[in-house]
Design an enzyme around this catalytic site. Structure first.
Site, PDB file in Angstrom:
ATOM      1  CD  GLU A 135       3.489   6.401   3.021  1.00  0.00           C
ATOM      2  OE1 GLU A 135       2.904   5.956   2.222  1.00  0.00           O
ATOM      3  OE2 GLU A 135       3.512   7.600   3.437  1.00  0.00           O
TER       4      GLU A 135
ATOM      5  CG  HIS B   1       1.641   2.408  -8.287  1.00  0.00           C
ATOM      6  ND1 HIS B   1       1.274   3.558  -8.760  1.00  0.00           N
ATOM      7  CD2 HIS B   1       0.770   2.116  -7.039  1.00  0.00           C
ATOM      8  CE1 HIS B   1       0.240   3.877  -8.007  1.00  0.00           C
ATOM      9  NE2 HIS B   1      -0.094   2.885  -6.842  1.00  0.00           N
TER      10      HIS B   1
ATOM     11  CD  GLN C  24      -0.790   0.551   0.058  1.00  0.00           C
ATOM     12  OE1 GLN C  24      -0.852   1.158  -0.766  1.00  0.00           O
ATOM     13  NE2 GLN C  24      -1.771  -0.028   0.832  1.00  0.00           N
TER      14      GLN C  24
END
Length: 685
Positions: free
Chosen positions: A406, A475, A428
């Site tokens: 990242e 997430h 993501q």
């Protein structure tokens, strides 16, 4: 060993003596010049001079904070450097905004130096981004044809090579065989920690673990060895387009910085002084026919000139208070909504496709546009299929996968932008943005401001965000409060596909860095009550400027009814619209969709709140210490006299993470029902 011409030797000696004179002058005038912290190249002059003399205007350089000898050798004058050490208005790098030897340069006759932070390793990723930009332009035949192809030099102190971001840079340079030279100046010290305490191996030994990164180790105080080795390495990079690391052993003969004095902690000063490059280079010149008298006269002239420059720099103008407020952003041409938002006969599409089609149109029109990140390549096209078919249409050089890096994904955009490209990159999930924050904060967001407008970073960072479908703690997070605290970024958080496409287009044509938060739960409108996120796909010419909120549900001012303004964004828009409808209060509730979190359309927000008299801010983030709390305070301050109740907030519960279990997730985050309850409580206040 190749013989070096007398002209080159003389230039090198003049450069070393000039740099050494600066160190001595700063020490003699310590109380004056140490108002602002500085570091000098004393002991490192030879290796720095050897590289600087061989750079050309098409090359890119990323010096580190001890590299004033490099700056002098590419053509900067002592006066230029003094303007920076004294933080003067005419400092050519930053106009008094950043430290000595923190350059940013865009002169036609010199190597290009994009802005970088304090350069203790962080510069390796932006530098490698420049090299990746060169690689991309060459593979797509977009590059300028020079007699000598350009390359990048990234200068590093050896202690910084232990940083994780260095490994990300080395990995990509080796993987894609990029035209970059990592020049590591090893003086054996961090600040007060020495190499035995902090390193399992030196940079030369470390580099051997990266297949495809060739490494060389040299004596950085020996001008002949340094110049000839670098000449060979640079020639190879220019022709073979592959990365090298040169590890140069040097002594540190001055303080770490003016604020951390060598006598505080050094126990090796006698040994270090025995390797002083100054007498070694002077002897080399004498051995090559220069007389002691000639060198003494040359040195005396330099000392006189440096002193004169110092006296002139002391009198130079300081920045004025109003100079603080320039170059936070580069100007953008997209200031008005234009084009067809809802074309006649248009097709209704889900939000994720609006973004996909926007990028496809941009890539079709602009060869400098490219997309990269984790799993966005041809096999998958993104874990949300947000890049599906793009690699097949535009090729693997324009749409490609990166490693799990990242920091590199974010920070490389600095370099890509510097060579004239427009990278669109992805992390993501919002939860994965944390390793990239160092680059986003120190490099991406500050570049335009600290380079005094020379190096805006033109990039788009896509960030899928939000809770949806039991994504669990890694997430599902909302991170806008952290990112909105990074000044120098523009930030969008659309609630529907048309806005996403229009903002994506505006972001592309904006010369500044843009973060776009895209709620996963709105991508396909699979979550109950989010059909409003689907849109007629706007036409290719549609652009939506940043800083223009949408009054999507407007009411008239009413004297005999309690009315409410809901200020929200993203998923909150749908909770607000649904709650208003289920309560049958569309005529009493006004809803403002912010669309962009920075710039934020305060004018529309304040106008709505003053009209309605009550205000509810709806967010998905936990509300404590948040972006929405700050917005609440700003509304309260600006609209106090027109308010009939405190400004209230509804957000997620203030817990450390969103649990995986669906019942716990539902308990954690807001919903239409929870917003309805809050609306009723506020209207009845």
């Amino acid at each position: 060993m190749k013989k070096i011409s007398k002209d080159i030797l003389k230039k090198a000696y003049k450069n070393l003596v000039t740099a050494k004179s600066l160190t001595e002058l700063y020490e003699e005038n310590f109380k004056t010049v140490s108002k602002y912290v500085h570091a000098t190249s004393r002991g490192h002059e030879v290796i720095q001079t050897a590289i600087g003399m061989q750079l050309t205007p098409q090359d890119y350089a990323f010096p580190y904070y001890r590299d004033d000898s490099i700056l002098l050798s590419i053509g900067m004058k002592p006066y230029d450097l003094m303007l920076q050490v004294l933080a003067k208005k005419d400092d050519p790098f930053s106009a008094g905004r950043t430290y000595y030897s923190h350059p940013s340069l865009r002169d036609d006759d010199k190597p290009k130096i994009p802005h970088q932070s304090s350069a203790t390793g962080m510069q390796a990723i932006p530098a490698t981004g420049v090299a990746m930009g060169m690689w991309y332009k060459e593979t797509e035949n977009l590059h300028d044809k020079y007699e000598e192809q350009p390359f990048v030099v990234c200068s590093l102190g050896d202690a910084s090579v232990t940083e994780g971001e260095i490994a990300e840079a080395f990995q990509m340079a080796a993987l894609k065989q990029l035209p970059i030279l990592y020049l590591v100046q090893d003086n054996g010290w961090d600040i007060s920690a020495n190499e035995a305490e902090t390193r399992a191996q030196n940079a030369y030994e470390y580099a051997r673990g990266f297949n495809g990164l060739e490494a060389v180790s040299i004596d950085g105080t020996d001008f002949e060895e340094s110049y000839n080795t670098l000449q060979d390495v640079i020639s190879t990079i220019r022709t073979e387009r592959r990365p090298f690391l040169v590890h140069a052993k040097v002594p540190l003969l001055n303080h770490h910085t003016s604020g951390v004095r060598m006598e505080f902690y050094r126990d090796d000063l006698d040994e270090a002084r025995s390797r002083d490059p100054y007498p070694k280079l002077k002897k080399l010149l004498v051995d090559n026919g220069f007389s002691e008298k000639e060198l003494s006269e040359l040195e005396a002239d330099i000392l006189k000139s440096v002193q004169k420059d110092y006296e002139k720099a002391l009198k130079a103008e300081d920045p004025k208070p109003e100079d603080l407020f320039t170059h936070d952003f580069a100007p953008t041409e997209i200031t008005e909504e234009k084009g067809e938002r809802s074309p006649e006969g248009g097709e209704k599409v889900v939000m994720v496709d609006c973004a996909l089609f926007a990028i496809e149109e941009l890539m079709g029109k602009h060869k400098e546009c490219l997309l990269y990140g984790q799993d966005v390549g041809g096999r998958l096209g993104g874990v949300f299929r947000e890049a599906a078919t793009l690699a097949q249409k535009f090729g693997d050089n324009r749409v490609f996968n990166t490693p799990i890096q990242e920091a590199f994904i974010v920070g490389s955009t600095v370099g890509m932008s510097a060579v004239g490209l427009k990278p669109i990159v992805e992390v993501q999930f919002a939860d994965y943005i944390w390793p990239g924050l160092n680059q986003l904060f120190t490099e991406v967001s500050r570049s335009n401001y600290l380079s005094n407008g020379k190096w805006p970073v033109s990039m788009i960072l896509r960030v899928p965000i939000g809770a949806y479908g039991s994504g669990g703690p890694y997430h599902s997070s909302s991170v806008e409060s952290v990112v909105t605290n990074i000044r120098g970024l523009k930030i969008a958080y659309p609630s529907n596909g048309a806005d996403l496409k229009g903002l994506m287009k505006a972001a592309y044509y904006d010369p500044n860095p843009v973060v776009i938060f895209e709620h996963k739960g709105l991508y396909w409108s699979k979550v109950k009550g989010t059909k409003g996120a689907t849109s007629l796909e706007p036409a290719e010419d549609y652009v939506l400027p940043f800083g223009k909120a949408w009054l999507l549900q407007e009411i008239w001012k009413q004297e005999d009814e309690e009315t409410l303004s809901i200020i929200t964004y993203g998923m909150g828009v749908h909770w607000a619209v649904n709650a208003s409808a289920e309560l049958g209060m569309e005529d009493r509730i006004e809803i403002v969709d912010l669309r962009t979190l920075h710039p934020l359309d305060y004018e529309t927000v304040f106008k709505s709140v003053k009209k309605c008299g009550k205000c509810l801010v709806v967010t998905e983030e936990p509300s404590d210490n948040s972006f929405s709390r700050a917005l609440q305070g700003r509304i309260q301050e600006e609209c106090f006299q027109q308010l009939d109740a405190p400004v209230m907030i509804i957000g997620s519960e203030n817990m450390p993470a969103i649990p995986l279990n669906s019942t716990l997730e539902e308990t954690m985050i807001p919903s239409t029902e929870k917003v309805k309850t809050k609306i009723e409580a506020l209207l009845n206040y």
